[in-house]
Design an enzyme around this catalytic site. Sequence first.
Site, PDB file in Angstrom:
ATOM      1  N   GLY A   1       0.788  -1.240   0.000  1.00  0.00           N
ATOM      2  CA  GLY A   1       0.000   0.000   0.000  1.00  0.00           C
ATOM      3  C   GLY A   1       0.810   1.275   0.000  1.00  0.00           C
TER       4      GLY A   1
ATOM      5  N   GLY B   1       3.362  -3.626  -3.968  1.00  0.00           N
ATOM      6  CA  GLY B   1       3.085  -3.950  -5.370  1.00  0.00           C
ATOM      7  C   GLY B   1       3.354  -2.716  -6.211  1.00  0.00           C
TER       8      GLY B   1
ATOM      9  N   CYS C   1     -16.023   2.817 -26.708  1.00  0.00           N
ATOM     10  CA  CYS C   1     -17.350   3.370 -26.920  1.00  0.00           C
ATOM     11  C   CYS C   1     -18.002   3.606 -25.569  1.00  0.00           C
ATOM     12  CB  CYS C   1     -18.137   2.364 -27.748  1.00  0.00           C
ATOM     13  SG  CYS C   1     -19.431   3.167 -28.618  1.00  0.00           S
TER      14      CYS C   1
END
Length: 435
Positions: A249, A293, A362
């Site tokens: 974190g 990470g 889209c």
Amino acid sequence: MIIDNHPFFVNEKGHLEIDGADTVDLANKYGTPLYVYDVSIIRNNCRAFIDTFNKLGVKAKVSYASKAFSSVAMLQVMKQEGMHLDVVSGGELFTALEANFPTDRIHLHGNNKSPQELSMAIENEIGCIVVDNFYEIQLLEDLLGKMNKTMDILLRVTPGVESKTHQYIMTGNEDSKFGFNLSNGQAEEAFKLVHNHPSLRFRGLHCHIGSQIFEPERFTAAAERLFDELAKWKEVYGYTPEVLNLGGGFGIRYTVQDSPLSYNIYVESLVDHVKKHADKLDIPLPEIWLEPGRAIAGNAGITLYSVGSRKNIPGVRSYVSVDGGMTDNLRPALYNAEYEAVIANKAKLPAVNEVSVAGKCCESGDMLIWDLPLPEIDDGDILAVFSTGAYGYSMANHYNRIPKAAVVFVENGKDKLVVKRETYKDIVANDLSYL
Ligand code: LLP
């Protein structure tokens, strides 16, 4: 010249460089969109954590949370750097096996590990399973019994520490799908089930309070909550933990608004805290495990796009569309995440306009960056978006049947394709005819 706020240079042609390679050449060679990683930064990020623990003489394991970006090449680099590995699914574990990652350095997470995933972890003798809930204790007990094996485990607990981050990436608060609650006694109940268990070898506690956190105090507050509980368990059950895993974190810089601290500061403050608490409890210092990470992969990666159509709405805004978007970077659409970017082939030119960068899907929400100051834009320009190394490729998807982009690693000027670009054939590879 170094680019503002980001660890990259501009070469004499005025092009953005990544670890000695010209990004415009990379875009021409491999096509766009293209994820490009500076492997030297990845290595330095790993070393910042590991070296600090070593310097402090503290027993520790730094596990890369591979959900941030998992590929065989990435895990090979993690292996070289002496990292451990956090995987959360059979697919992430399989990637680690393909990369020949030492299985005893892997631990498995997940709030709903399937019997197949648990069996795969047991068969491959991974280092540890982080047990998340009562259902899993039962499942694991049954599987280990059938397979006649044992497994090291940690219990994941929710310390009730709120982090000031997006609700979707907050995990340590009490109303969370993850882990055993500390405050309502469920963690203690789980502890009683696994403590002294013959096949589940209980080694300690895990918590992860969320992501993109900048304040060391949030981590130390979580550690403090764990020690409150451990004090009770010591008194009542005579238990002392071998391991404390304090999760990941650690925040990184996406934009100038983010001011991350050097990773050694988090490690030093955590070690200091854990030492004080262990001394107070009169127990040996537990081994400290971390699971960064984003802090390993995030600032090492950029994404290169080709600029396509432009639309100016006088008095409203100017849109510039690129050849990727929410298919290669879901974070802006999912979390309103903000990014910075430059025109890679005009990296020295001053900004003259504000434009909003749209993806090609889209979907009106497929916007990568709002109101980005850029030089004049021309056909053929390459846009380089910074800090896309974590949760970019790993959350890529096939919306609008757009093939996934390629990944290139660069180290000391040498580039190497490490994930191939998908083709339209890949997109229909699993489709079966109905007729
Ligand atoms: N350990 C555990 C148990 C985790 O759940 C996570 C992230 C980490 C470590 C690594 O966190 P990091 O150091 O990367 O912040 N997709 C979101 C992030 C979700 C993270 C989930 N768990 C994003 O793009 O921001």
